[in-house]
Scaffold this active site. Structure first.
Site, PDB file in Angstrom:
ATOM      1  N   LYS A 180       0.839  -1.211   0.000  1.00  0.00           N
ATOM      2  CA  LYS A 180       0.000   0.000   0.000  1.00  0.00           C
ATOM      3  C   LYS A 180       0.871   1.257   0.000  1.00  0.00           C
ATOM      4  O   LYS A 180       0.550   2.250  -0.661  1.00  0.00           O
ATOM      5  CB  LYS A 180      -0.912   0.000   1.233  1.00  0.00           C
ATOM      6  N   GLU A 234       0.915   6.656  -6.669  1.00  0.00           N
ATOM      7  CA  GLU A 234      -0.192   7.625  -6.720  1.00  0.00           C
ATOM      8  C   GLU A 234       0.346   9.061  -6.711  1.00  0.00           C
ATOM      9  O   GLU A 234      -0.104   9.893  -7.497  1.00  0.00           O
ATOM     10  CB  GLU A 234      -1.088   7.361  -5.507  1.00  0.00           C
TER      11      GLU A 234
END
Lengths: 340, 340, 340, 340
Positions: C189, C196
């Site tokens: 993550k 991102e």
């Protein structure tokens, strides 16, 4: 003063020699007995082991460790049983400042002081003097002032800084500085090296642009995979990189010791044929970026200098393969095999 | 409508096929006669030369050029004597938008319209449709609407954008957009590719970090030239990159067509053994950075993506040698020859 | 299955709702009683304290913590005395994977399992499903499969990956993945968020170049402190950023959920007047760069995206003042006060 | 020798003074009559117009233009009708080397020689001498040697470069260099300034990391929008930036004129309260990056230094707003309004 020096590599041996020249007494040890013998020939007292070194020092001993960061804790393991309260250990190598905190605590339990010293100057320090960035307890750092003074370049090596006033109890103008408590010396040295990475890369990139200024004089492939050079007439220069470095040494804004060294390197080997371009990084650059990230301070330039060194060693291979694979997927692009 | 297609490479041939499937008529030419024959087998009218192609088109002709940027002016040289006032030339390739200005002026003197189209979609466009970014005079772009509509993906390919309201005369939701006057299409396509460089590199770098997460499971050299891995216990993961790319395709913030393609590439070749990691750049990334610099807009990410591609092809060699030479000068550091 | 959810912010409440919709039972607690009441209205069992929550769960309990990273250890302090051997704690928030190692060890001593889950999907996850990146012991992760399946988007949300073959026991195509042992979920993550950052910045920079393409239409100061715009005729475009984002959503290489969201944002507020441009970073981007540096993996793009966020919040102020001071020193340059 | 100087700003006036001190004759003109009068008081011959300046120079005139890049062509417009074949125009300002090519051609048609000179040294050049990077025809550059010699610092300003051998006809050791044909001087100066950007930023970023080393001594917000400082005990240093800069001036690897100036600036104003941190760029940094991109040479460090300057002036606003808007879209994140 009397000092024990552990580690007689490039740096340790020359630090010892500079202390000897200043009239200090050095007891020297290295795992390599030949290095010990060489330094003994220059006036040091040779020691055959850590225990021997400690035994040859008079109490309130000062021991300077000058070895790769990865070996420091092992050496401390060997030293702790040998030292007495009131002794001082100096780590003058490129240790991570975070390790200083634990080491100072460990030695502190024995009444042994710990001083961390960032030492800059490289192989030239013997003659030029070493820039010393010092962290540790005030009294100890003050007591060792004769050592710092002997090792540092001295005020004469540069013009006084306008507006700084009289030094009055300050030492930075002499080339050594007590930066703060434990770890402060290595922190400042870490950042010094981060700056060094950025300055080196700035010069190197500029030289590469000069070297590439002849792009308009050579032929270029014309196909869909290669960006054409739009205006070849703008790139018709063949610069003598060594002479450019030389001219920048006087009067220019980029004048610096690194430029001096760049000029020397190019004078000795204009095409740098002795180098392949795999650039090591020995920790401080990484730690500088880690500190910047944790502090939330943007350091795009130093970060880029670090990642470029990684890439110079081929560590960008996984990412680059992913890029090629993506291009093959969306565009059917084959990798070009030729240079450029 | 009737269209002449010049250039039957990966992109040109598929654009023609998509138009044919939509019922348009395509006259096709390529320097490679075999490519012409293949497209003729798919329903196009084959042409044997530029003159032949122009002759086979009914006036108020539309000619689409789909060739490497470096060959466009030469093709226009061949076309200008053949076209008539009222005809239109479309450059659908990856031309530099600055060249559009001169080309439009040149053709404009003959009464020939010029339309620049940035075409995205790669080898998948035949099935998915092409995203078209269009620059040029209003009336001409409007007249050619049936072509754009046939080539573009159509609104069904993605959910409507919340809050955008009824399209009413707008076309972006169908996958094509008249972006502005001459050059606007290629400008937008240029920036599109700049973004593409950055997005690709973001994914690639992330994958590389995952691949390196096993660093604590392997041995490391301990010497003064190599940064030690401080906490190996934090790097004891062996990730399946393909499965990670796959899971990110659904519900995650990084879901994207590029992630889809990354998953495909890794499914087909988990170790990417088919790639060496030399990543080409075909111009748009460079032009994007040039535009950003001239505009004074900071683009650290896209700039870094571009310079990384250069470095992947060894173009950092001069700079890296300078760095190694500097290190040898100040520290007597030898270049390490091993990887890492 | 039955699950306790601690933390009913944006993420926790919607995770709970999605589980409730799938027929699972949720006992919910938050320091804010109002949040508990709201979720109870949606079918959850409200709890008034950690103890109450644990008491309302049947043994072999599963407790999902969904709170800011800085509060997790405090919450675990409260939980450890309440849980029994055989229970499982899931940390689904944005914790640092390194903390997972200590937490798993701490809970392991009590026989309590620990599972770390990176959860992506934001406020949209309730409808779209959440992409789940899971770390922890095999048996426990397998036992909780019904929860993952209920939360994840499911395979239908994207086309199957060509060449990946039949899933047969694999789950990534459904939007959840057991990535590895403890910490593996948050590691993946973390890297997801690093990617991102880079993808967001790529889009944002591209949009800024488009916005700046009108530079040639405005007047510029001519003095020694301002770089003149050499070719204003190349910068005479006024692009509609929202429509460009919209057209890129279909058929283009940069099509992505982030582009969808960019189009939405621009449709709702074309001038983004609701935003000042101070961009937070909540940890994962920093950690991604720390990991890359420690691994020795070059990540110039993700690093640049991170440092840009720092700079957007004015954290470049010290460095910029130093630059201005240097310029004043060597060139007598005054800082320009105007924009640009 | 006799020289006409056009433009009596900081640079032009001091160049003229240094020539006067060396016994050369200077005819001086500026649009500002007061500047002319000041220089006349220092021994120059004042001129009241371009025509007057030319009239006061004996044929085979040498005219040095020292004005902002944006005004050079206008000044040449005024000069061309006044000069005769055999005269020479020197552009010593920060012109773009590409403009030199056109200017040399324009003057060449009149038999007037054109020499481009990159001049480094800033406000200190009057005393230190100027580093001169010269481009143009061999014979002309050689004829003007007395001027270069008078302006340059001279060999005594730095130690000879080891291994470079006897200068024998070379001049770089004196601080001036004929770099190549027309444009070569400004090309080298452009790259010089690119390097300068990188070196300045390296120092500035390092200083900012030192300034941020007290992060562990201050309170931090704990919420989902702010990355927590994991190990505050590692950031408990309050460094005296001015003293650190001072110590680095002697013996360190980062010793440089820019470090000298940084120490001066911090000695004069330790908190740099006189600066806001809006850093101008006057063209050369941009041009350096443009050249690197067109050559295909990776310059991540210089590029980052340039984009940071843009960002320091708020030019990252559009991109940052896009990022905030994206975050609001996917995560419902509000922008934090506080610093940090």
């Amino acid at each position: 003063m009397q000092l024990g020096m552990i580690g007689l590599g490039r740096m340790g041996a020359n630090l010892a020699r500079r202390l000897l020249r200043a009239g200090h007494e050095v007891v020297a040890y290295d795992v390599n007995a030949e290095s010990v013998a060489e330094l003994a020939a220059d006036g040091a007292v040779g020691a055959s082991s850590l225990a021997d070194l400690v035994a040859r020092l008079a109490p309130q001993r000062t021991v300077w460790i000058m070895i790769p960061a990865g070996f420091v804790d092992g050496t401390l393991d060997g030293l702790v049983g040998l030292l007495d309260a009131g002794d001082t250990v100096i780590d003058g190598g490129n240790s991570y400042y975070r390790d200083d905190l634990g080491r100072a605590a460990r030695l502190g339990e024995l009444g042994v002081d710990y001083v961390d010293v960032g030492t800059s100057g490289g192989v030239w320090g013997l003659e030029r003097g070493y820039c010393l960035m010092i962290g540790g307890p005030d009294a100890t750092v003050r007591r060792l002032d004769p050592l710092w003074r002997a090792l540092a370049p001295g005020a004469g090596e540069a013009e006084p800084t306008a507006g700084r006033g009289e030094p009055a109890g300050r030492t930075a103008q002499d080339g050594y500085l007590h930066c703060g408590p434990t770890g402060a010396g290595h922190f400042v040295k870490m950042v010094h090296n981060g700056i060094e990475y950025g300055m080196m890369a700035s010069i190197a990139e500029g030289m590469a642009i000069l070297a590439g200024a002849d792009a308009g004089l050579t032929d270029h492939v014309v196909d869909a995979e290669t960006a054409p050079l739009r205006d070849p007439e703008n790139y018709r220069y063949r610069f003598d990189l060594g002479e450019v470095a030389e001219v920048w040494r006087r009067g220019s804004v980029v004048g610096s010791w690194l430029m001096d060294l760049t000029a020397s390197a190019l004078a000795a080997d204009p095409d740098l044929t002795g180098f392949s371009g795999r650039v090591s990084d020995s920790g401080e650059g990484r730690w500088t970026v880690l500190a910047a990230v944790e502090e939330g301070v943007p350091t795009p330039v130093i970060s880029a200098a670090l990642t470029s060194r990684f890439a110079s060693r081929g560590l960008d291979e996984v990412a680059s393969k992913i890029l090629s694979a993506q291009r093959a997927q969306f565009g059917g692009h084959d990798e070009r095999k030729h240079l450029g």
